[in-house]
Motif scaffolding. Structure first.
Motif, PDB file in Angstrom:
ATOM      1  N   ARG A  80       0.835  -1.205   0.000  1.00 21.83           N
ATOM      2  CA  ARG A  80       0.000   0.000   0.000  1.00 21.83           C
ATOM      3  C   ARG A  80       0.873   1.260   0.000  1.00 21.83           C
ATOM      4  NH1 ARG A  80      -4.080  -1.487   3.687  1.00 21.83           N
ATOM      5  NH2 ARG A  80      -2.473  -1.293   5.261  1.00 21.83           N
ATOM      6  N   GLU A  81       1.983   1.224   0.707  1.00 22.91           N
ATOM      7  CA  GLU A  81       2.870   2.382   0.777  1.00 22.91           C
ATOM      8  C   GLU A  81       3.570   2.681  -0.542  1.00 22.91           C
ATOM      9  OE1 GLU A  81       3.051   4.593   3.199  1.00 22.91           O
ATOM     10  OE2 GLU A  81       1.479   3.420   4.167  1.00 22.91           O
ATOM     11  N   PHE A  82       3.686   1.686  -1.412  1.00 23.71           N
ATOM     12  CA  PHE A  82       4.324   1.912  -2.711  1.00 23.71           C
ATOM     13  C   PHE A  82       3.418   2.692  -3.657  1.00 23.71           C
ATOM     14  CE2 PHE A  82       6.853  -2.267  -2.132  1.00 23.71           C
ATOM     15  CZ  PHE A  82       7.715  -1.639  -1.261  1.00 23.71           C
ATOM     16  N   GLY A  83       2.118   2.666  -3.396  1.00 25.97           N
ATOM     17  CA  GLY A  83       1.158   3.405  -4.215  1.00 25.97           C
ATOM     18  C   GLY A  83       0.883   2.737  -5.548  1.00 25.97           C
ATOM     19  N   GLY A  84       0.109   3.416  -6.372  1.00 26.86           N
ATOM     20  CA  GLY A  84      -0.212   2.949  -7.721  1.00 26.86           C
ATOM     21  C   GLY A  84      -0.780   1.551  -7.762  1.00 26.86           C
ATOM     22  N   ARG A  85      -0.262   0.765  -8.679  1.00 29.95           N
ATOM     23  CA  ARG A  85      -0.773  -0.602  -8.860  1.00 29.95           C
ATOM     24  C   ARG A  85      -0.541  -1.458  -7.621  1.00 29.95           C
ATOM     25  NH1 ARG A  85       3.694  -3.104 -13.027  1.00 29.95           N
ATOM     26  NH2 ARG A  85       5.467  -2.647 -11.698  1.00 29.95           N
ATOM     27  N   TRP A  86       0.479  -1.138  -6.832  1.00 29.85           N
ATOM     28  CA  TRP A  86       0.747  -1.916  -5.623  1.00 29.85           C
ATOM     29  C   TRP A  86      -0.323  -1.670  -4.569  1.00 29.85           C
ATOM     30  CZ3 TRP A  86       3.387  -5.630  -7.120  1.00 29.85           C
ATOM     31  CH2 TRP A  86       4.389  -5.466  -8.070  1.00 29.85           C
ATOM     32  N   ARG A  87      -0.900  -0.481  -4.554  1.00 33.86           N
ATOM     33  CA  ARG A  87      -2.016  -0.199  -3.649  1.00 33.86           C
ATOM     34  C   ARG A  87      -3.224  -1.053  -4.032  1.00 33.86           C
ATOM     35  NH1 ARG A  87      -3.105   3.996  -0.114  1.00 33.86           N
ATOM     36  NH2 ARG A  87      -1.216   5.038  -0.783  1.00 33.86           N
ATOM     37  N   VAL A  88      -3.437  -1.222  -5.342  1.00 38.15           N
ATOM     38  CA  VAL A  88      -4.524  -2.081  -5.834  1.00 38.15           C
ATOM     39  C   VAL A  88      -4.254  -3.531  -5.427  1.00 38.15           C
ATOM     40  CG1 VAL A  88      -5.692  -2.941  -7.906  1.00 38.15           C
ATOM     41  CG2 VAL A  88      -5.088  -0.520  -7.731  1.00 38.15           C
ATOM     42  N   ALA A  89      -3.009  -3.981  -5.598  1.00 40.26           N
ATOM     43  CA  ALA A  89      -2.648  -5.352  -5.211  1.00 40.26           C
ATOM     44  C   ALA A  89      -2.894  -5.570  -3.718  1.00 40.26           C
ATOM     45  CB  ALA A  89      -1.196  -5.636  -5.568  1.00 40.26           C
ATOM     46  N   ALA A  90      -2.564  -4.580  -2.894  1.00 42.37           N
ATOM     47  CA  ALA A  90      -2.798  -4.684  -1.448  1.00 42.37           C
ATOM     48  C   ALA A  90      -4.286  -4.810  -1.162  1.00 42.37           C
ATOM     49  CB  ALA A  90      -2.215  -3.470  -0.731  1.00 42.37           C
ATOM     50  N   SER A  91      -5.104  -4.037  -1.865  1.00 39.81           N
ATOM     51  CA  SER A  91      -6.558  -4.104  -1.664  1.00 39.81           C
ATOM     52  C   SER A  91      -7.093  -5.476  -2.036  1.00 39.81           C
ATOM     53  CB  SER A  91      -7.253  -3.027  -2.493  1.00 39.81           C
ATOM     54  OG  SER A  91      -6.871  -1.762  -2.046  1.00 39.81           O
ATOM     55  N   LEU A  92      -6.592  -6.034  -3.129  1.00 42.82           N
ATOM     56  CA  LEU A  92      -7.027  -7.373  -3.542  1.00 42.82           C
ATOM     57  C   LEU A  92      -6.594  -8.424  -2.519  1.00 42.82           C
ATOM     58  CD1 LEU A  92      -6.253  -7.217  -7.366  1.00 42.82           C
ATOM     59  CD2 LEU A  92      -8.503  -7.184  -6.265  1.00 42.82           C
ATOM     60  N   LEU A  93      -5.398  -8.286  -2.010  1.00 42.18           N
ATOM     61  CA  LEU A  93      -4.919  -9.214  -0.990  1.00 42.18           C
ATOM     62  C   LEU A  93      -5.811  -9.142   0.250  1.00 42.18           C
ATOM     63  CD1 LEU A  93      -2.767 -11.205   0.062  1.00 42.18           C
ATOM     64  CD2 LEU A  93      -1.430  -9.213   0.768  1.00 42.18           C
ATOM     65  N   LEU A  94      -6.115  -7.927   0.682  1.00 38.94           N
ATOM     66  CA  LEU A  94      -6.943  -7.761   1.882  1.00 38.94           C
ATOM     67  C   LEU A  94      -8.402  -8.151   1.657  1.00 38.94           C
ATOM     68  CD1 LEU A  94      -5.414  -4.459   3.264  1.00 38.94           C
ATOM     69  CD2 LEU A  94      -5.096  -6.788   4.141  1.00 38.94           C
ATOM     70  N   ALA A  95      -8.838  -8.182   0.398  1.00 35.55           N
ATOM     71  CA  ALA A  95     -10.208  -8.610   0.088  1.00 35.55           C
ATOM     72  C   ALA A  95     -10.370 -10.125   0.258  1.00 35.55           C
ATOM     73  CB  ALA A  95     -10.586  -8.194  -1.330  1.00 35.55           C
ATOM     74  N   THR A  96      -9.254 -10.835   0.215  1.00 41.25           N
ATOM     75  CA  THR A  96      -9.274 -12.277   0.448  1.00 41.25           C
ATOM     76  C   THR A  96      -9.381 -12.503   1.948  1.00 41.25           C
ATOM     77  OG1 THR A  96      -7.804 -12.583  -1.444  1.00 41.25           O
ATOM     78  CG2 THR A  96      -7.987 -14.420   0.093  1.00 41.25           C
TER      79      THR A  96
END
Length: 135
Positions: A80-96
């Motif tokens: 999430r701290e990296f921003g951009g697409r990595w913030r999206v990846a973090a959201s997807l991870l946390l959605a699991t």
């Protein structure tokens, strides 16, 4: 140096963990994250302070604002701290659901040496990045 730094404690002899450190160094443009091998003084102290085994932790540790985060929550916070697409990846991870993601993470962590290998000694930082490492 970043105004506020977080510390990632990682297994310095684990090949997968060393790749994670390389990933962090490549994407943490702000220099927010400091790194401490669990085999070093700072890493051992932080693991023990947050209730993890300093001899064989089942997770890497992220210390943020004095609070310890482990497993997939720690990974998501870093991404999430990296921003951009990595913030999206973090959201997807946390959605699991954590019930699914954390046991999978812990299985990989328990078998990390067999799956990815083990170095004979801790990963050493490049001279230009040595300020990022606590030990």
């Amino acid at each position: 140096m970043a105004e506020r730094e977080d510390v990632i404690v990682f297994d310095g002899v684990c090949v997968l963990c060393s790749r994670w450190v390389d990933f962090v160094l490549r994407h943490d443009h702000a220099g927010r994250f400091r790194l401490a091998a669990m085999q070093g003084t700072h890493g051992r102290r932080l693991l023990q302070a947050h209730g993890l085994s300093a001899d064989d932790p089942a997770s890497f540790l992220l210390v943020h604002d004095g609070r310890g985060h482990t497993d997939t929550d720690a990974i998501a916070h870093v991404l999430r701290e990296f921003g951009g697409r990595w913030r999206v990846a973090a959201s997807l991870l946390l959605a699991t659901p954590r019930l699914c993601r954390d046991p999978a993470y812990r299985w990989i962590a328990r078998h990390r040496y067999r799956l990815f290998g083990r170095r004979a000694s801790c990963r050493l930082p490049e001279p230009a990045q040595s300020w990022r490492f606590l030990d």
